[in-house]
Each structure stands twice: as structure tokens, then as C-alpha cells.
Design a protein around this motif. Structure first.
Motif, mmCIF file in Angstrom:
data_model
loop_
_atom_site.group_PDB
_atom_site.id
_atom_site.type_symbol
_atom_site.label_atom_id
_atom_site.label_comp_id
_atom_site.label_asym_id
_atom_site.label_seq_id
_atom_site.Cartn_x
_atom_site.Cartn_y
_atom_site.Cartn_z
ATOM 1 N N ILE A 114 -36.287 -30.499 45.286
ATOM 2 C CA ILE A 114 -36.180 -31.388 44.112
ATOM 3 C C ILE A 114 -35.196 -30.882 43.061
ATOM 4 N N LYS A 115 -34.713 -29.654 43.178
ATOM 5 C CA LYS A 115 -33.777 -29.141 42.168
ATOM 6 C C LYS A 115 -32.450 -29.897 42.262
ATOM 7 N N PRO A 116 -31.718 -29.991 41.136
ATOM 8 C CA PRO A 116 -30.380 -30.578 41.241
ATOM 9 C C PRO A 116 -29.585 -29.773 42.277
ATOM 10 N N PRO A 117 -28.869 -30.441 43.188
ATOM 11 C CA PRO A 117 -28.262 -29.720 44.320
ATOM 12 C C PRO A 117 -27.380 -28.541 43.906
ATOM 13 N N TYR A 118 -26.556 -28.736 42.878
ATOM 14 C CA TYR A 118 -25.617 -27.668 42.500
ATOM 15 C C TYR A 118 -26.019 -27.042 41.164
ATOM 16 N N ASN A 119 -27.273 -26.666 41.045
ATOM 17 C CA ASN A 119 -27.779 -26.255 39.717
ATOM 18 C C ASN A 119 -27.279 -24.894 39.229
ATOM 19 N N VAL A 120 -26.811 -24.045 40.145
ATOM 20 C CA VAL A 120 -26.280 -22.753 39.687
ATOM 21 C C VAL A 120 -24.795 -22.702 40.042
ATOM 22 N N ASN A 121 -23.949 -22.628 39.027
ATOM 23 C CA ASN A 121 -22.521 -22.787 39.272
ATOM 24 C C ASN A 121 -21.903 -21.578 39.966
ATOM 25 N N THR A 122 -20.715 -21.780 40.514
ATOM 26 C CA THR A 122 -20.033 -20.757 41.310
ATOM 27 C C THR A 122 -19.839 -19.453 40.537
ATOM 28 N N LEU A 123 -19.363 -19.553 39.293
ATOM 29 C CA LEU A 123 -19.083 -18.329 38.531
ATOM 30 C C LEU A 123 -20.365 -17.555 38.266
ATOM 31 N N SER A 124 -21.432 -18.250 37.984
ATOM 32 C CA SER A 124 -22.716 -17.574 37.741
ATOM 33 C C SER A 124 -23.222 -16.885 39.009
ATOM 34 N N GLN A 125 -23.113 -17.574 40.131
ATOM 35 C CA GLN A 125 -23.561 -16.949 41.383
ATOM 36 C C GLN A 125 -22.740 -15.690 41.674
ATOM 37 N N GLU A 126 -21.427 -15.790 41.514
ATOM 38 C CA GLU A 126 -20.563 -14.640 41.825
ATOM 39 C C GLU A 126 -20.822 -13.460 40.898
ATOM 40 N N LYS A 127 -20.905 -13.770 39.612
ATOM 41 C CA LYS A 127 -21.102 -12.691 38.626
ATOM 42 C C LYS A 127 -22.482 -12.053 38.801
ATOM 43 N N ALA A 128 -23.486 -12.855 39.084
ATOM 44 C CA ALA A 128 -24.839 -12.323 39.280
ATOM 45 C C ALA A 128 -24.863 -11.371 40.469
ATOM 46 N N ILE A 129 -24.188 -11.762 41.555
ATOM 47 C CA ILE A 129 -24.132 -10.903 42.745
ATOM 48 C C ILE A 129 -23.446 -9.588 42.403
ATOM 49 N N GLU A 130 -22.326 -9.690 41.690
ATOM 50 C CA GLU A 130 -21.572 -8.485 41.311
ATOM 51 C C GLU A 130 -22.434 -7.545 40.455
ATOM 52 N N LEU A 131 -23.086 -8.087 39.439
ATOM 53 C CA LEU A 131 -23.850 -7.229 38.524
ATOM 54 C C LEU A 131 -25.141 -6.712 39.167
ATOM 55 N N LEU A 132 -25.756 -7.512 40.019
ATOM 56 C CA LEU A 132 -26.989 -7.060 40.690
ATOM 57 C C LEU A 132 -26.731 -5.852 41.584
ATOM 58 N N ARG A 133 -25.516 -5.775 42.113
ATOM 59 C CA ARG A 133 -25.196 -4.649 43.005
ATOM 60 C C ARG A 133 -25.074 -3.338 42.244
ATOM 61 N N ASP A 134 -24.846 -3.420 40.928
ATOM 62 C CA ASP A 134 -24.668 -2.215 40.116
ATOM 63 C C ASP A 134 -26.028 -1.727 39.626
ATOM 64 N N LYS A 135 -26.762 -1.111 40.536
ATOM 65 C CA LYS A 135 -28.138 -0.692 40.205
ATOM 66 C C LYS A 135 -28.155 0.446 39.195
ATOM 67 N N GLU A 136 -27.109 1.299 39.237
ATOM 68 C CA GLU A 136 -27.101 2.437 38.311
ATOM 69 C C GLU A 136 -27.061 1.994 36.860
ATOM 70 N N THR A 137 -26.188 1.031 36.566
ATOM 71 C CA THR A 137 -26.106 0.536 35.193
ATOM 72 C C THR A 137 -27.435 -0.076 34.768
ATOM 73 N N PHE A 138 -28.022 -0.850 35.675
ATOM 74 C CA PHE A 138 -29.313 -1.463 35.369
ATOM 75 C C PHE A 138 -30.355 -0.400 35.014
ATOM 76 N N GLU A 139 -30.472 0.621 35.877
ATOM 77 C CA GLU A 139 -31.472 1.671 35.653
ATOM 78 C C GLU A 139 -31.229 2.400 34.336
ATOM 79 N N ALA A 140 -29.960 2.709 34.070
ATOM 80 C CA ALA A 140 -29.630 3.456 32.850
ATOM 81 C C ALA A 140 -29.967 2.640 31.603
ATOM 82 N N GLN A 141 -29.641 1.330 31.643
ATOM 83 C CA GLN A 141 -29.899 0.484 30.479
ATOM 84 C C GLN A 141 -31.402 0.283 30.270
ATOM 85 N N LEU A 142 -32.129 0.174 31.388
ATOM 86 C CA LEU A 142 -33.575 -0.005 31.296
ATOM 87 C C LEU A 142 -34.220 1.233 30.675
#
Ligand SMILES: *Cc1c(COP(=O)(O)O)cnc(C)c1O
Length: 345
Positions: A231-259
Motif C-alpha cells: 500500500i505504500k506509494p511505489p516510489y516513496n524513498v527517492n534515489t538520492l536518499s537511498q544512495e546516501k543512506a547506504i553510503e552512511l550506513l556502511r560507515d559503522k565507525e562514525t556511527f559508533e563514535a558519535q553514539l
């Protein structure tokens, strides 16, 4: 099990046929795509985004130890919450139950969808009263909205409490875990396997530092995610958001340090606030914000603003008289904040 979820759906949703988008019908690589009326000149965004966000879901599934088919990704978790209501709660007659004070969007989404929202008060020190909550459930109550750690109180529910509620409430239970990364309490994701009526919402907006991307997601049984994905709108998450999210999610060290920094700073602020004369009470927090009571919230809010510091005035929230909510900032911002608060006359 299948039928119990099926029975809880809005009637129009139970028989709903999803829109089949071009990219969903075919996304093979190396093809000549002449199917979606896109501009054929490649510039990185001329194509529609992946409607099922497969790469992003793969990363989220590894991170949370659930299968990709148990995930729904939304344009922020606010969109996910809206989708859940539209799947399960019929306008004009059915509704939801939650606690107060809690996240203000629940009320907004209830009103938008024309469904009721019964908000049951927390006890002293924002402790949940499970019996009161269950007593207030009506035959038309389809959804229970729990926020853990709760915004704006910073307090979590235990897995035992959530399981108890799932045992005794026969509708859908949503646990909004926007702040779970900051907490030592276990995520309700760990009980998903045995709870087909549980939906756990998380977001990349807070600990993952991507509020501007608008990426939130829900994890639930496949019976539920199948419906939400349909039921979600078919293209609800745009290309740039998907790409950037993937890029930043891979950087676990930054995430851990900031947390770690955020949690250290929270510790500093919790202590420092207790020594500020105009502060009357500081609530413990398992999130990246602190709720505290001052002598006069409206006045102190205005004074802080005039000195260039914006906090959230929660004075009008239930049980939050004269309370301000402070987000944990950078070390130098937090010091500046404490100094400023100490200087207020
Ligand atoms: C911030 C917040 C959200 C919103 O998340 P988005 O993914 O940015 O839409 C959801 N729930 C709670 C309790 C929040 O505080």
C-alpha cells in the motif's frame, strides 16, 4: 496466524491490489529501459528509484538480524506510522490507544486519518500503568502505539511489559523505537519472531544522523510487511536518499563514535543540570534528549532563545508542567548551554 492479521485489516485493504510500477515489473540490469516514460539521458536521477529499496533493505536486515522481507522502508518513520494506520484502522469508527505524554505526531496522524486516539496518562515519573492502559481499550481499538524510549520523557518499556501487552491486547502493537540506539534496553525486534502482531519502527533520523534524508522503517511479520509494502506509494524513498543512506550506513565507525559521544554528553548534561539553581527536576534519559523542569518554562525558553539557544518548550504537554526538552548537542554547545542556563536571572 495469517488469518488473524487478515481479520485486523481495514476492509478495503484486505482485498487491495497494489499498483504495479514499471520498475517493479522489470529491473534487470543491462537492459534498454523504454517502459517508464523516463528521460533517457542518464544523470544519476533520471530513472525512477528502486520501489522496494532492495540494497538498503539488505543493509537494514543485516543490522537488525531480520530478513529483508520483514522490512518496510518509508519516507521517514512518520510515513510508516501513517501507512500502518491506513492498513489497520478504519476512519470514522475505529481508533488507537497510546500513552501521554508521548510523540505529538500520533495525535496528528489520528486526526488526519479520522480515527480516535485514546491517550492514557503515565503514572508518577512517567511509569506505565498497564492495567489502566488495557482497561481503556475499546472493542474498536485496533492499534496500540508505544514509544520506547519515549519522547519526550526518555523512559523505556521493558520487553516483559511489551509482551504482557501483546498477550492481553488482541490488536496490532506498534513500538516506536526512534531512540533505541541511545538506550541499553533491548530492542523489541528480538521478540518479533514470536509476535506476528508486533510492528517495530526505527529511523535513520536520530542516532544515524540522516534526518534530512527522510528514511524510516518498520520491521514486522511478513504477513504485515507484505501489506504495508503493497500500500505504500511505489516510489516513496527517492534515489538520492537511498544512495546516501547506504553510503552512511556502511560507515559503522562514525556511527559508533558519535553514539558514544552523545551518551557521554548526556551523562555530562544530566549531572550539570542538577546544579543549575533554576532547575527543579531532571528526568533520567535513555535517548539523545533530556526532559527537565525549571521554575518557569515559558520565561526560560524565551530567555534562552534571546541568547541564541533553542530548546523545546514542553510546558503544555500532559504531566510536563514547566518542562523543557533539551537535545544533546556537541560538547562545546552543551557547555555553552549550561553556562547560559546558569546565567539566567
Ligand atoms: C523523531 C521521531 C520520529 C520521526 O522519525 P522520522 O523517521 O524522521 O519521520 C518518530 N517517532 C518518534 C518518537 C520521534 O521522536
Amino acid at each position: 496466524m495469517e488469518t488473524s492479521i487478515q481479520k485486523l485489516l481495514r476492509r478495503n485493504i484486505a482485498s487491495f491490489k497494489a499498483y504495479s510500477s514499471a520498475r517493479q515489473e522489470f529491473d534487470g540490469k543491462g537492459m534498454i529501459f523504454l517502459d517508464a516514460n523516463e528521460n533517457p539521458n542518464e544523470n544519476g536521477v533520471n530513472r525512477y528509484p528502486d520501489p522496494q529499496q532492495e540494497q538498503l533493505k539488505k543493509l537494514l536486515s543485516l543490522k537488525n538480524e531480520v530478513s529483508a522481507e520483514q522490512i518496510v522502508v518509508g519516507n521517514g518513520s512518520d510515513e510508516i506510522l501513517d501507512l500502518i494506520i491506513r492498513a489497520f484502522v478504519s476512519p470514522g469508527k475505529e481508533g488507537m490507544i497510546s500513552l501521554k505524554p508521548s510523540y505529538g505526531m500520533y495525535k496528528v496522524l489520528a486526526e488526519l486519518n479520522d480515527v480516535f486516539l485514546d491517550e492514557i496518562p503515565f503514572e508518577e515519573d512517567f511509569e506505565i500503568n498497564i492495567e489502566n492502559l488495557l482497561d481503556a481499550v475499546r472493542p474498536e481499538t485496533k492499534l496500540m502505539l508505544l514509544c520506547s524510549p519515549n519522547n519526550p520523557t526518555g523512559k523505556s518499556l521493558s520487553l516483559e511489559q511489551i509482551e504482557n501487552l501483546l498477550d492481553r491486547f488482541q490488536g496490532i502493537v506498534v513500538v516506536d523505537e526512534a531512540y533505541i540506539d541511545f538506550s541499553n534496553s533491548p530492542s523489541a525486534v528480538s521478540i518479533l519472531r514470536s509476535q506476528p502482531r508486533l510492528i517495530v519502527c526505527q529511523t535513520l533520523s536520530k542516532a544515524y544522523a540522516m534526518a534530512g534524508l527522510r528514511v524510516g522503517y518498520a520491521m514486522a511479520s511478513p504477513q504485515i510487511t507484505r501489506v504495508l509494502n503493497a500500500i505504500k506509494p511505489p516510489y516513496n524513498v527517492n534515489t538520492l536518499s537511498q544512495e546516501k543512506a547506504i553510503e552512511l550506513l556502511r560507515d559503522k565507525e562514525t556511527f559508533e563514535a558519535q553514539l558514544e559521544q552523545s551518551n557521554t554528553e548526556r551523562g555530562f548534561l544530566l549531572k550539570a543540570l542538577k546544579y543549575v539553581p533554576i532547575v527543579k527536576k531532571v528526568y533520567p534519559s535513555e535517548a539523545n534528549f533530556i526532559l527537565f523542569e525549571v521554575d518557569n518554562a515559558d520565561l526560560r525558553y524565551k530567555q534562552l532563545k534571546s541568547k541564541g539557544i533553542v530548546v523545546r518548550n514542553r510546558n503544555k504537554d500532559f504531566g510536563c508542567k514547566n518542562c523543557l526538552r533539551l537535545s544533546v548537542g556537541l560538547p562545546e554547545q552543551n557547555i555553552k548551554f549550561i553556562k547560559t542556563l546558569n546565567s539566567l536571572k
